[in-house]
Design a protein around this motif. Sequence first.
Motif, PDB file in Angstrom:
ATOM      1  N   ASN A 137       0.688   2.986  -3.316  1.00 31.75           N
ATOM      2  CA  ASN A 137      -0.572   3.528  -3.840  1.00 31.75           C
ATOM      3  C   ASN A 137      -0.379   4.957  -4.331  1.00 31.75           C
ATOM      4  O   ASN A 137       0.291   5.770  -3.695  1.00 31.75           O
ATOM      5  CB  ASN A 137      -1.672   3.468  -2.785  1.00 31.75           C
ATOM      6  CG  ASN A 137      -2.177   2.058  -2.578  1.00 31.75           C
ATOM      7  OD1 ASN A 137      -1.797   1.141  -3.305  1.00 31.75           O
ATOM      8  ND2 ASN A 137      -3.020   1.874  -1.589  1.00 31.75           N
ATOM      9  N   ASP A 176      -2.904   0.945  -7.180  1.00 37.94           N
ATOM     10  CA  ASP A 176      -3.838   0.698  -6.092  1.00 37.94           C
ATOM     11  C   ASP A 176      -3.617  -0.722  -5.602  1.00 37.94           C
ATOM     12  O   ASP A 176      -3.972  -1.684  -6.291  1.00 37.94           O
ATOM     13  CB  ASP A 176      -5.281   0.898  -6.562  1.00 37.94           C
ATOM     14  CG  ASP A 176      -6.283   0.693  -5.443  1.00 37.94           C
ATOM     15  OD1 ASP A 176      -5.915   0.876  -4.258  1.00 37.94           O
ATOM     16  OD2 ASP A 176      -7.440   0.333  -5.748  1.00 37.94           O
ATOM     17  N   CYS A 177      -3.003  -0.845  -4.424  1.00 42.04           N
ATOM     18  CA  CYS A 177      -2.703  -2.165  -3.860  1.00 42.04           C
ATOM     19  C   CYS A 177      -3.481  -2.373  -2.572  1.00 42.04           C
ATOM     20  O   CYS A 177      -3.465  -1.519  -1.676  1.00 42.04           O
ATOM     21  CB  CYS A 177      -1.215  -2.298  -3.563  1.00 42.04           C
ATOM     22  SG  CYS A 177      -0.188  -2.337  -5.027  1.00 42.04           S
ATOM     23  N   THR A 178      -4.152  -3.513  -2.488  1.00 46.35           N
ATOM     24  CA  THR A 178      -4.875  -3.906  -1.287  1.00 46.35           C
ATOM     25  C   THR A 178      -4.633  -5.388  -1.061  1.00 46.35           C
ATOM     26  O   THR A 178      -4.962  -6.212  -1.922  1.00 46.35           O
ATOM     27  CB  THR A 178      -6.387  -3.648  -1.442  1.00 46.35           C
ATOM     28  OG1 THR A 178      -6.580  -2.286  -1.814  1.00 46.35           O
ATOM     29  CG2 THR A 178      -7.125  -3.940  -0.159  1.00 46.35           C
ATOM     30  N   SER A 228       0.812  -1.216   0.000  1.00 47.78           N
ATOM     31  CA  SER A 228       0.000   0.000   0.000  1.00 47.78           C
ATOM     32  C   SER A 228       0.848   1.271   0.000  1.00 47.78           C
ATOM     33  O   SER A 228       0.348   2.342  -0.361  1.00 47.78           O
ATOM     34  CB  SER A 228      -0.963   0.003   1.187  1.00 47.78           C
ATOM     35  OG  SER A 228      -0.230   0.009   2.400  1.00 47.78           O
ATOM     36  N   THR A 270      -2.676   7.883  -7.003  1.00 42.46           N
ATOM     37  CA  THR A 270      -3.835   8.147  -7.851  1.00 42.46           C
ATOM     38  C   THR A 270      -3.396   8.818  -9.150  1.00 42.46           C
ATOM     39  O   THR A 270      -2.292   9.361  -9.235  1.00 42.46           O
ATOM     40  CB  THR A 270      -4.865   9.041  -7.139  1.00 42.46           C
ATOM     41  OG1 THR A 270      -4.268  10.314  -6.899  1.00 42.46           O
ATOM     42  CG2 THR A 270      -5.342   8.415  -5.841  1.00 42.46           C
ATOM     43  N   GLN A 306      -3.691  -5.959 -13.651  1.00 42.60           N
ATOM     44  CA  GLN A 306      -3.929  -6.413 -12.285  1.00 42.60           C
ATOM     45  C   GLN A 306      -3.032  -7.597 -11.983  1.00 42.60           C
ATOM     46  O   GLN A 306      -2.849  -8.473 -12.842  1.00 42.60           O
ATOM     47  CB  GLN A 306      -5.389  -6.791 -12.096  1.00 42.60           C
ATOM     48  CG  GLN A 306      -6.310  -5.582 -12.222  1.00 42.60           C
ATOM     49  CD  GLN A 306      -7.743  -5.940 -11.953  1.00 42.60           C
ATOM     50  OE1 GLN A 306      -8.137  -7.106 -11.930  1.00 42.60           O
ATOM     51  NE2 GLN A 306      -8.562  -4.937 -11.717  1.00 42.60           N
ATOM     52  N   CYS A 341      -2.737  -5.838  -6.679  1.00 40.07           N
ATOM     53  CA  CYS A 341      -2.438  -4.496  -7.175  1.00 40.07           C
ATOM     54  C   CYS A 341      -3.036  -4.284  -8.562  1.00 40.07           C
ATOM     55  O   CYS A 341      -3.016  -5.172  -9.399  1.00 40.07           O
ATOM     56  CB  CYS A 341      -0.932  -4.271  -7.239  1.00 40.07           C
ATOM     57  SG  CYS A 341      -0.146  -4.341  -5.630  1.00 40.07           S
ATOM     58  N   SER A 342      -3.525  -3.073  -8.762  1.00 44.08           N
ATOM     59  CA  SER A 342      -4.055  -2.647 -10.045  1.00 44.08           C
ATOM     60  C   SER A 342      -3.240  -1.442 -10.495  1.00 44.08           C
ATOM     61  O   SER A 342      -3.229  -0.414  -9.818  1.00 44.08           O
ATOM     62  CB  SER A 342      -5.528  -2.286  -9.898  1.00 44.08           C
ATOM     63  OG  SER A 342      -6.052  -1.826 -11.117  1.00 44.08           O
ATOM     64  N   THR A 380      -4.854  -1.022 -17.961  1.00 44.40           N
ATOM     65  CA  THR A 380      -4.814  -1.464 -16.577  1.00 44.40           C
ATOM     66  C   THR A 380      -4.307  -2.896 -16.512  1.00 44.40           C
ATOM     67  O   THR A 380      -4.758  -3.753 -17.265  1.00 44.40           O
ATOM     68  CB  THR A 380      -6.214  -1.373 -15.926  1.00 44.40           C
ATOM     69  OG1 THR A 380      -6.661  -0.023 -16.008  1.00 44.40           O
ATOM     70  CG2 THR A 380      -6.186  -1.806 -14.484  1.00 44.40           C
ATOM     71  N   SER A 402      -1.436   5.347 -12.088  1.00 43.60           N
ATOM     72  CA  SER A 402      -1.902   5.108 -10.721  1.00 43.60           C
ATOM     73  C   SER A 402      -1.563   3.682 -10.314  1.00 43.60           C
ATOM     74  O   SER A 402      -1.408   2.793 -11.155  1.00 43.60           O
ATOM     75  CB  SER A 402      -3.413   5.351 -10.605  1.00 43.60           C
ATOM     76  OG  SER A 402      -4.123   4.316 -11.252  1.00 43.60           O
TER      77      SER A 402
END
Length: 150
Positions: A80, A118-120, A77, A82, A147, A124-125, A145, A116
């Motif tokens: 991360n 976005d890791c959760t 994270s 944007t 993933q 990750c995306s 994108t 961007s």
Amino acid sequence: MYKTHKVNMQGLGLIEVLITLLVLSIGLLGLAGLQLNSLKNNQSAMQRSMAIMQTYTIIEAMQADTDIKDSAPRDYSSYNLTLEASDPTGSNYSNSVRRAWREEIRALLGTQATSSIDCTLGRCSITIQFDESQASQGAPEHQITTQVQL
């Protein structure tokens, strides 16, 4: 017996030559248009390929982060980011990698390109957005994108 008539051939007239040139020039203009569309679409394909390669570049850099690689569970994270966020500042590994990555994206895909992450929970995306309006049917903003589960 058949009678043979001598036909006096004198060559092509000016009208026939002009019509031939008109038909030929229309055909050549059509080929030039096809070539132009081909070049535009080739440029678009190259941009998309570079964007995909850049998503894999940041994934490999994230996997190389020893602070995260040696921890359990792995939490990405800190990467991360944007699309609207400014470039990361600071000298730690994740900030310098993301900053260099964004600079490379702008160098390859244009100054308006952005990205961007976005890791959760290790999923990750990674998204790269760039201008594809020069393609034959391109959109002003195109997104690629990727993933991945790290």
